[in-house]
Design a protein around this motif. Structure first.
Motif, short mmCIF file in Angstrom:
data_model
loop_
_atom_site.label_atom_id
_atom_site.label_comp_id
_atom_site.label_asym_id
_atom_site.label_seq_id
_atom_site.Cartn_x
_atom_site.Cartn_y
_atom_site.Cartn_z
N PRO A 25 44.17 39.47 26.76
CA PRO A 25 44.90 40.68 27.24
C PRO A 25 43.94 41.97 27.26
O PRO A 25 43.92 42.75 28.08
CB PRO A 25 45.71 41.05 26.20
CG PRO A 25 46.17 39.76 25.57
CD PRO A 25 44.94 39.02 25.44
N MET A 26 42.55 41.76 26.63
CA MET A 26 41.53 42.70 26.85
C MET A 26 40.72 42.66 28.16
O MET A 26 39.89 43.48 28.52
CB MET A 26 40.78 42.56 25.82
CG MET A 26 41.18 42.98 24.33
SD MET A 26 42.52 44.10 24.16
CE MET A 26 41.32 45.75 24.14
N LEU A 27 41.12 41.38 28.79
CA LEU A 27 40.20 41.24 29.95
C LEU A 27 40.66 41.67 31.42
O LEU A 27 40.14 41.70 32.56
CB LEU A 27 39.86 39.78 30.28
CG LEU A 27 39.11 39.04 29.03
CD1 LEU A 27 38.94 37.44 29.37
CD2 LEU A 27 37.84 39.66 29.07
N VAL A 28 42.09 42.16 31.21
CA VAL A 28 42.73 42.61 32.59
C VAL A 28 42.03 44.25 32.57
O VAL A 28 42.13 44.93 31.89
CB VAL A 28 44.36 42.92 31.99
CG1 VAL A 28 45.09 43.50 33.15
CG2 VAL A 28 45.05 41.60 31.86
N PRO A 29 41.80 44.31 33.89
CA PRO A 29 41.09 45.54 34.29
C PRO A 29 42.11 46.52 34.07
O PRO A 29 43.10 46.65 35.00
CB PRO A 29 40.62 45.31 35.90
CG PRO A 29 40.86 43.80 36.05
CD PRO A 29 41.80 43.37 35.13
N THR A 30 41.88 47.64 33.27
CA THR A 30 42.98 48.78 33.29
C THR A 30 42.18 50.20 33.70
O THR A 30 42.79 51.02 33.56
CB THR A 30 43.56 48.86 31.75
OG1 THR A 30 42.21 48.91 30.73
CG2 THR A 30 44.29 47.59 31.55
N THR A 31 41.03 50.14 33.80
CA THR A 31 40.11 51.24 34.14
C THR A 31 39.54 50.99 35.43
O THR A 31 38.86 50.01 35.69
CB THR A 31 39.34 51.94 33.01
OG1 THR A 31 38.21 50.98 32.86
CG2 THR A 31 39.89 52.18 31.97
N PRO A 32 39.13 52.21 36.38
CA PRO A 32 38.53 51.80 37.69
C PRO A 32 37.11 51.18 37.41
O PRO A 32 36.49 50.55 38.24
CB PRO A 32 38.52 53.08 38.27
CG PRO A 32 39.47 54.09 37.50
CD PRO A 32 39.61 53.35 36.21
N ASP A 33 36.48 51.34 36.25
CA ASP A 33 35.10 50.84 36.28
C ASP A 33 35.07 49.70 35.36
O ASP A 33 33.93 49.53 34.68
CB ASP A 33 34.15 52.21 35.43
CG ASP A 33 34.81 52.49 34.04
OD1 ASP A 33 35.83 52.24 33.76
OD2 ASP A 33 33.93 53.26 33.23
N ASP A 34 36.10 49.00 35.01
CA ASP A 34 36.11 47.63 34.23
C ASP A 34 35.37 46.80 34.68
O ASP A 34 34.96 46.73 36.21
CB ASP A 34 37.62 47.09 34.07
CG ASP A 34 37.65 46.09 33.54
OD1 ASP A 34 38.30 46.14 32.18
OD2 ASP A 34 37.18 44.67 33.87
N PRO A 35 34.49 45.93 34.31
CA PRO A 35 33.71 45.10 34.74
C PRO A 35 34.24 44.05 35.76
O PRO A 35 33.44 43.66 36.73
CB PRO A 35 33.25 44.00 33.47
CG PRO A 35 33.45 44.89 32.32
CD PRO A 35 34.60 45.83 32.52
N ALA A 36 35.34 44.03 35.82
CA ALA A 36 36.02 43.07 36.94
C ALA A 36 36.59 43.86 37.94
O ALA A 36 37.14 43.14 39.00
CB ALA A 36 37.30 42.36 36.21
N SER A 37 36.72 45.16 37.97
CA SER A 37 37.46 45.84 38.87
C SER A 37 36.72 45.84 40.24
O SER A 37 37.40 45.48 41.43
CB SER A 37 37.24 47.32 38.66
OG SER A 37 38.00 47.73 37.54
N ASP A 38 35.39 45.73 40.69
CA ASP A 38 34.74 45.70 41.74
C ASP A 38 35.35 44.28 42.36
O ASP A 38 35.34 44.19 43.55
CB ASP A 38 33.36 45.72 41.70
CG ASP A 38 32.97 47.18 41.36
OD1 ASP A 38 33.80 48.39 42.11
OD2 ASP A 38 31.80 47.53 41.17
N ALA A 39 35.14 43.16 41.43
CA ALA A 39 35.40 41.81 42.17
C ALA A 39 36.84 41.76 42.54
O ALA A 39 37.00 41.23 43.42
CB ALA A 39 34.91 40.87 40.87
#
Length: 302
Positions: free
Chosen positions: A213-227
């Motif tokens: 649950p903590m890996l779901v991108p919830t902010t624009p700068d999350d590590p997975a957001s760009d991908a």
């Protein structure tokens, strides 16, 4: 990478799940290999259906769908994500990243040399599977999107998701079976609840389930957001047929079917469905019906 492996006897005599285990090994990115389990059912020469589960389930989730799909002449590949089911379970929560999960399933697809794939993805199966489609679109023929999302953090996930994430981090005893039971509209029997608990003999095995649950991108700068933004750019340019099949009683993913219908060109004109009396884990509530709809979708788009 240090990992645990659930003893085989935990998977003995599970209800409606007599599929023989299959294994391959994927790069743990630290110089070792992790064993990944998958179900392989139906004609070996048929185009594959890749059925990806999410949190905190495993391939057991598809047990009522696999026979329907196989009888219709389809090969069904249903992996257990690393950290779940009969797959190996790294001990450290930091070992679980969004990118590694994508890479692990991508390597499985390449090792099995799957082509002409129908992706069936639910929950984290979509977060991973849709990234795969964007990464290797030439291997995919169509997509069935079920109670999932591909978030970038640019839009809020909603109160129901935030409540789930908070619960997943604070509940003293993380019981996968009870969580799945609570995410269905019709409920589960005691044997099915126990089957979802089977991969986790004690809390040490739950690092992946706790971390997901903590890996779901919830902010624009999350590590997975760009991908994920890059994946959306690819997906919006593909004409692969896309069917959305969501559970009408799923509060966490409510309305996200319309996002896929609007953004993916191949979704236009498809027989999208909002299934009544189906919750987040719609494979449990309406598995055979969903399987029949997938068969019809494949026949109509082949």
């Amino acid at each position: 990478m240090d990992y645990l492996r659930t003893p085989d006897d935990r998977f003995a005599d599970l209800p409606d799940f007599d599929f023989p285990p299959h294994y391959l090994h994927v790069d743990d990115t630290q110089g070792g290999r992790l064993r990944l389990h998958y179900v392989d059912a139906g004609p070996a020469e048929a185009a594959p259906i890749l059925a990806l589960h999410g949190e905190p389930t495993w391939s057991f989730l598809y047990r009522h769908m696999i026979p329907v799909l196989a009888r219709a002449g389809h090969r069904v590949i249903a992996p257990d994500l690393i950290g779940f089911g009969r797959s190996d379970k790294p001990r450290q929560r930091s070992d679980y990243t969004y990118g590694r999960h994508v890479d692990w399933i991508a390597e499985a697809v390449e090792q099995l040399d799957l082509d002409g794939i129908t992706l069936v993805c639910q929950d984290w199966g979509g977060l991973i599977g849709l990234r795969l489609v964007a990464q290797m679109p030439q291997r995919f023929a169509r997509i069935v999107v079920a109670n999932t999302a591909l978030p970038t953090g640019d839009q809020p996930m909603g109160e129901a998701f935030e409540n789930w994430r908070s619960y997943s981090q604070t509940v003293p005893e993380f019981r996968a079976g009870r969580i799945v039971h609570g995410g269905t509209a019709r409920g589960l029997g005691a044997q099915a609840i126990a089957a979802y608990d089977a991969p986790f003999p004690d809390p040490a095995y739950l690092a992946g389930a706790r971390q997901f649950p903590m890996l779901v991108p919830t902010t624009p700068d999350d590590p997975a957001s760009d991908a994920n933004r890059a994946a959306w750019t690819v997906l919006q340019g593909l004409d692969l047929p896309v069917l959305t099949a969501f559970g009408a009683d799923d509060r966490i993913m409510a309305g996200l079917d319309r996002v896929f219908q609007a953004r993916m060109p191949g979704a236009r004109g498809q027989p999208h469905v909002l299934l009544p009396q189906a919750g987040h884990f719609l494979q449990e509530d309406v598995g055979p019906e969903l399987a029949e709809r997938i068969c019809d979708f494949i026949a109509a788009t082949s």
